[in-house]
Design a protein around this motif. Sequence first.
Motif, PDB file in Angstrom:
ATOM      1  N   GLN A  39      21.783 -26.926   7.783  1.00  0.00           N
ATOM      2  CA  GLN A  39      23.197 -26.627   8.066  1.00  0.00           C
ATOM      3  C   GLN A  39      23.312 -25.949   9.427  1.00  0.00           C
ATOM      4  O   GLN A  39      22.483 -25.095   9.762  1.00  0.00           O
ATOM      5  N   GLY A  40      24.296 -26.338  10.186  1.00  0.00           N
ATOM      6  CA  GLY A  40      24.493 -25.714  11.489  1.00  0.00           C
ATOM      7  C   GLY A  40      23.760 -26.421  12.614  1.00  0.00           C
ATOM      8  O   GLY A  40      23.929 -26.077  13.787  1.00  0.00           O
ATOM      9  N   SER A  41      22.942 -27.444  12.268  1.00  0.00           N
ATOM     10  CA  SER A  41      22.171 -28.119  13.330  1.00  0.00           C
ATOM     11  C   SER A  41      22.942 -29.302  13.937  1.00  0.00           C
ATOM     12  O   SER A  41      22.470 -29.945  14.871  1.00  0.00           O
ATOM     13  N   GLN A  42      24.146 -29.564  13.409  1.00  0.00           N
ATOM     14  CA  GLN A  42      24.862 -30.797  13.787  1.00  0.00           C
ATOM     15  C   GLN A  42      25.052 -30.957  15.298  1.00  0.00           C
ATOM     16  O   GLN A  42      24.986 -32.082  15.812  1.00  0.00           O
ATOM     17  N   SER A  43      25.261 -29.829  15.984  1.00  0.00           N
ATOM     18  CA  SER A  43      25.528 -29.951  17.426  1.00  0.00           C
ATOM     19  C   SER A  43      24.317 -30.510  18.185  1.00  0.00           C
ATOM     20  O   SER A  43      24.459 -31.009  19.296  1.00  0.00           O
ATOM     21  N   SER A  44      23.136 -30.460  17.558  1.00  0.00           N
ATOM     22  CA  SER A  44      21.953 -31.001  18.259  1.00  0.00           C
ATOM     23  C   SER A  44      21.640 -32.444  17.844  1.00  0.00           C
ATOM     24  O   SER A  44      20.714 -33.057  18.366  1.00  0.00           O
TER      25      SER A  44
END
Length: 423
Positions: A31-36
């Motif tokens: 979770q939270g890695s979407q921007s990469s």
Amino acid sequence: SPIPGFKALDADSVLTYLAAKPDLARLLGPQGSQSSWKAREVGDGNLNFVYIVEGPEGGLVVKQALPFLRLVGDDWPLGQQRIGFEAKALETENQYCPAHTPTLYLYDPRMALIVMQYLALPHVILRLGLTEGHIYPRLADQVAQFLAHTLFHTSLIHLNSEQFREEQAHFLGNIELIRLTEQVIFTEPYFDASNNWHTTPHLDDSAKAFQTNPKFKAAISRLKALFMERGQALVQGDFHTGSLMVTEDTMYAIDAEFAFYGPMAFDVGKIIANLLLAFFASDGHESGGSTRQKQRAWLLQTIVDIWEKFERTFVDLWNTKGHGDLFPQALFGQNAPAGKTSLELVQQQFMRELLSDSLAMAGAVMIRRIIGIAHIQDFKLIDSDDARAVCEMRALTLGEDLLLSAKADIHSVVAAAESLRHA
Ligand code: ADP
Ligand code: SR1
Ligand code: MG
Ligand code: MG
Ligand code: MG
């Protein structure tokens, strides 16, 4: 017209789409890695759009069917249900040959897409690897395993007629793609269709002969009847070198959207044809004194090995799991007192007919790739028209011979291929 609620994805919206599916998003990263996450469209086929999406923990492939044929565009509408048949075929192939089938993670009918296992580098499309001169030592084994397991387990040699009809019924609706094959392989190359093209003027006379001489119309019509009328097993339906992804060790069959209950000879013939086409194209890829002799010898040996390993594996499966309704125990259960058993006789006859039909199919597949609508990289990448035409003419000559004369000897076919290079 598109499915209601359907949206064509792009390299941005595919990220949002996957982010909203927690089970899939987890495969890309926490979770939270979407921007990469990164996505790119890599479709190089004739029909669909394919996105590779990569995150810090892995990758996924999203394949989406738009309501038209990619090769031509909006002018050639094509139903999006084709992706549902690909999903169903991948499930069946994963059941019988998981080692050579990508895992299917999701089928979304409204978005006309599937999400599947990403076959990361060094996986490449076999056709591409072949044009670069590579050889794949395990290919014959892997192709033979895939064909034997998928074709045997979906046939009436293994299934009872109730199971078989139920499975067959799932694929009856894949009409548009079946018709596309009827059109582009079994019809258009044999008349002056506007879709056809060839290297000109070099192949003008040959193309014209295929389109006018009645002997070709008779031969292709026999094969077309086989394709349209014989629902023998679940065939992959587009089993060429562009539908296989390989490394030195692994092989996966992708792109199952043309799957239906058809003749086994269509799958067996298509892969033989495409390896023969790679063989004939190889001369056109030699440059600056480099030779492809080793690859050519390997290609021909691979063709022989595919058939022989396929035959052995299929018959072994038949002997151990051949309890379907086609060759029942009542007829074939007991051993004959001497000589060949009745089962051995029927197996021999089955394999002889399958090889002969496969080789005729191979002929038709070779011809369509040279004078029909959809040409292949093997030849397209040869820049010089003169050099390409020499390669194509040899392939066309063997294709004609295979289409016209029933052969049931794989060794004579590879010998004929080799001698055409020296003619
Ligand atoms: P089409 O139906 O348009 O021919 P394909 O299924 O053949 O589409 O896919 C087009 C291309 O996308 C392939 O040639 C390959 O480069 C890439 N591709 C497809 N599936 C995968 C996968 N599972 N892993 C990696 N690349 C893939
Ligand atoms: C318009 S024909 C397109 C071809 O591409 C697919 O891969 C099939 O081989 C089909 O015949
Ligand atoms: Mg493809
Ligand atoms: Mg698998
Ligand atoms: Mg396809």
